[in-house]
Design an enzyme around this catalytic site. Structure first.
Site, short mmCIF file in Angstrom:
data_model
loop_
_atom_site.label_atom_id
_atom_site.label_comp_id
_atom_site.label_asym_id
_atom_site.label_seq_id
_atom_site.Cartn_x
_atom_site.Cartn_y
_atom_site.Cartn_z
N SER B 40 61.83 -105.53 -9.00
CA SER B 40 62.10 -104.51 -8.75
C SER B 40 62.59 -104.45 -7.10
O SER B 40 63.72 -103.95 -6.75
CB SER B 40 60.45 -104.27 -7.97
OG SER B 40 59.75 -103.84 -9.61
N GLU B 61 49.27 -111.80 -2.61
CA GLU B 61 50.62 -110.80 -1.53
C GLU B 61 49.65 -111.08 -0.20
O GLU B 61 50.57 -111.88 -0.01
CB GLU B 61 50.30 -109.29 -1.31
CG GLU B 61 50.69 -108.62 -2.76
CD GLU B 61 50.16 -108.37 -3.69
OE1 GLU B 61 48.42 -109.09 -3.84
OE2 GLU B 61 50.67 -108.79 -4.87
N HIS B 112 60.02 -99.48 -2.62
CA HIS B 112 59.31 -98.73 -3.87
C HIS B 112 58.42 -97.48 -2.27
O HIS B 112 57.32 -96.91 -2.42
CB HIS B 112 59.00 -98.88 -4.49
CG HIS B 112 59.34 -99.39 -5.58
ND1 HIS B 112 60.51 -100.30 -5.28
CD2 HIS B 112 59.02 -99.06 -7.16
CE1 HIS B 112 60.85 -100.77 -6.59
NE2 HIS B 112 60.20 -99.64 -6.92
N ASP B 120 54.20 -93.26 -10.65
CA ASP B 120 52.84 -94.39 -10.87
C ASP B 120 51.76 -93.95 -9.77
O ASP B 120 50.27 -94.04 -9.82
CB ASP B 120 52.96 -95.92 -10.58
CG ASP B 120 53.65 -96.32 -11.02
OD1 ASP B 120 53.81 -96.11 -12.28
OD2 ASP B 120 54.59 -97.32 -11.20
#
Lengths: 291, 317
Positions: B40, B61, B112, B120
């Site tokens: 991605s 993360e 994104h 999504d």
């Protein structure tokens, strides 16, 4: 003051280290008393560890720079025990001992929790919001590997702090990526603000958890004894470079060295009043001169 | 009126991947981290060429942000990669303490962003990230408009000392900026000269602003379009100079009107030259599932909305 070690691990002058520890206890008590805030309990509990680490265990350069290439590094994750950190940094030559006078005061470099923001030598990351230090230590350890730097990275964490989930992301990662130049010490005093860790949120066997995640685990049962710390940390150091990160379980007494602060969690984040300070200082006679 | 055309559409995140690949070849201190979204983020080529300088952290993360902060202590320049939502809101405290407050040289690269994750839905979209990042003292916030600009920005931020948030989208959008452009952090780019209204746009809304300016030109309205790729620090001078001439402004962004570019512009105007302003932005809402095109239309993030707001703001002069 030189920041070079005066002794080597084989022949430490433990009396000198004991004297320094006593003075560090005095610093801690006087600092939090002066501003009527701060965290004496955990600070006192870790005094011997910090003294041993900075005086004997770590290989440090004469000057401070942020990158710390060519020397061992230390990261404090449980930043609320800043009084012991500041005291030991000052007394091992990072900045003037007089500056301890400014702890938690306006315009001070000695913020309530350690920060790089004010440019205090010795500090390489801010900490206070818990659970972040191990990730940072891992990053620094991986940078050392990329730089071909054989030195080690040390970190310290509270046991209650392990309740923060980020630790477990970091613990999982460190073994998976063979970060074997890292020694993370857990201060096992069994206490947090609201009470005993076993009452607030029982964590079971921390040793079993670290081992299950693929770490080598070393116990230091007498975590308030300089000689035991030196021996245990030497053992930990000997385990580095073998493909696994190393965890040291350091059993300490919160409030160590001050009779009324021991055996309770009450002094986690509370300062002594005038009378209590006097009593506490009387139990720790001046050795190297107050600031 | 100067007009812009494009020959192809490309995704901005590929611009990031290309920039990172170039950095891998030119700057040995650049390292990259990813939280299970290599494809991605278009990091494949960098990883292929520099496997030792890449850190796959898995779906973690918070740990990624801490490791990135740690890698700077040793002189590395870490570029973190994941979706914008997981690059900001999910790890706000880690960015705040270990990166921004600690003054660490980490580049938080977020793909994104906005509504562009489309189908999504809201959990994977974010319309608050610009606000979250610009509120952090010392954080530079960049939102690029096309492939070429994203590539140029990626390369430029490696030479900028300090934390940076670099935001880009998913879908292919028109490539209209020059191929080998110089990217200057904090320097707005005036795309068209006009006298009736200023459109200050960021991200892929810049192209929509250019499309709107063509329509408005046909209606006899002269439009000045300014590309704000750096939201913080904001090029206040460029905005104030333009508004002094046009007397009104429309801001356009794929973000909540709260906390975004429009709010930064409004503050600048309030302090220096109170001016009628209209906002093309989402109206304090979460997103939802749908194709990106459907979402842009539903939430009014396209050239038609810009045209409408321009007509409104001119009426308020």
């Amino acid at each position: 003051m030189s920041r070079k070690k005066t002794n080597n691990l084989n022949m430490p002058n433990t009396q000198q280290l004991e004297d320094l520890t006593t003075q560090v206890r005095r610093d801690i008590l006087r600092m939090v008393h002066k501003v009527n805030s701060g965290h004496p309990g955990g600070s006192l509990g870790c005094a011997e560890f910090f003294v041993a680490l900075y005086s004997e265990i770590m290989d440090r350069k004469d000057h401070f720079d942020m990158d710390g290439i060519g020397e061992d590094l230390f990261f404090l994750s449980n930043g609320h025990i800043s009084p012991v950190y500041y005291s030991v940094l000052a007394r091992t030559g990072y900045f003037s001992v007089d500056e301890l006078n400014t702890f938690r005061l306006i315009n001070s470099r000695l913020q309530g929790h350690p920060t790089t923001h004010e440019g205090l030598p010795g500090i390489r990351i801010a900490s206070g919001s818990l659970g972040q230090g191990m990730s940072v230590a891992i990053g620094a350890a991986q940078a050392k590997k990329l730089n071909g730097d054989q030195h080690l990275v040390y970190s310290l964490h509270g046991d209650g702090e392990l309740q923060e989930g980020q630790n477990w992301e970091a613990i999982m990662y460190a073994s998976a990526k063979k970060v074997d130049n890292l020694i993370s010490t857990i201060d096992l005093n069994g206490k947090q603000i609201d009470g005993a860790t076993d009452d607030v949120l029982p964590m079971g066997s921390i040793r079993a958890k670290f081992e299950a995640f693929g770490w080598t685990v070393i116990d230091i049962e007498e975590g308030n004894k300089i000689e035991a710390i030196l021996k245990g940390m030497a053992e930990a150091k000997a385990e580095t470079g073998k493909g696994k990160p190393v965890c040291v379980l350091l059993k300490t007494m919160m409030g160590n060295g001050v009779d009324f602060m021991m055996h309770t969690h009450a002094w986690h984040g509370k300062a002594p009043n005038d009378e209590q300070l006097e009593s506490a200082l009387a139990q720790n006679a001046e050795t190297l001169g107050d600031y | 009126m100067k007009t812009y055309t494009y020959t192809e559409k490309k995704d901005t995140r590929s611009g990031f991947g290309a920039g990172l690949t170039e950095l891998g070849r030119t700057n040995p201190n650049v390292v990259a981290l990813c939280a299970d979204l290599i494809g991605s983020l278009k990091m494949d080529q960098f990883i292929k060429e520099n496997p030792e300088r890449f850190f796959q952290v898995g779906i973690a993360e918070a740990n990624m942000m801490g490791i990135a902060a740690g890698l700077t202590i040793g002189g590395k320049i870490p570029f973190t990669g994941t979706f914008a939502n997981f690059s900001t809101g999910r790890v706000y405290d880690q960015i705040r303490q270990s990166i921004a407050y600690s003054g660490k040289n980490v580049k938080i690269c977020a793909s994104h962003a906005g509504l562009t994750l489309g189908e999504d839905g809201a959990t994977h979209q974010i319309l608050e990230d610009i606000g979250l990042m610009k509120m952090l003292p010392g954080m530079t916030v960049i939102n690029t408009c096309d492939y070429n600009q994203t590539k140029a920005a990626t390369i430029a931020i490696a030479d900028h000392e300090g934390p940076v948030y670099l935001r880009f989208g998913r879908p292919a959008v028109p490539v209209f900026t020059p191929e080998n452009q110089k990217f200057e952090i904090g320097k707005a780019i005036k795309l068209t000269e006009g006298t009736d209204v200023t459109i200050v746009a960021t991200g892929h809304l810049v192209w929509e602003a250019l499309e709107a300016s063509k329509v408005l030109h046909e209606k006899g309205i002269s439009v000045e379009v300014i590309n704000i790729h750096t939201i913080k620090p904001l090029d206040e001078k460029a905005i104030l100079e333009s508004v002094a001439k046009t007397g009104c402004v429309v801001t356009a962004e794929e973000h909540n009107f709260l906390g975004g570019l429009g709010e930064s512009v409004a503050r600048t105007l309030a302090l220096h030259n109170p001016t009628p302003q209209e906002f093309v932005a989402t109206n304090d809402t979460f997103g939802e599932s749908g194709t990106p095109a459907q979402l842009m239309e539903k939430y009014g993030l396209n050239s038609a909305s810009i045209v409408e707001k321009v007509q409104t703001v001119i009426g308020r002069k």
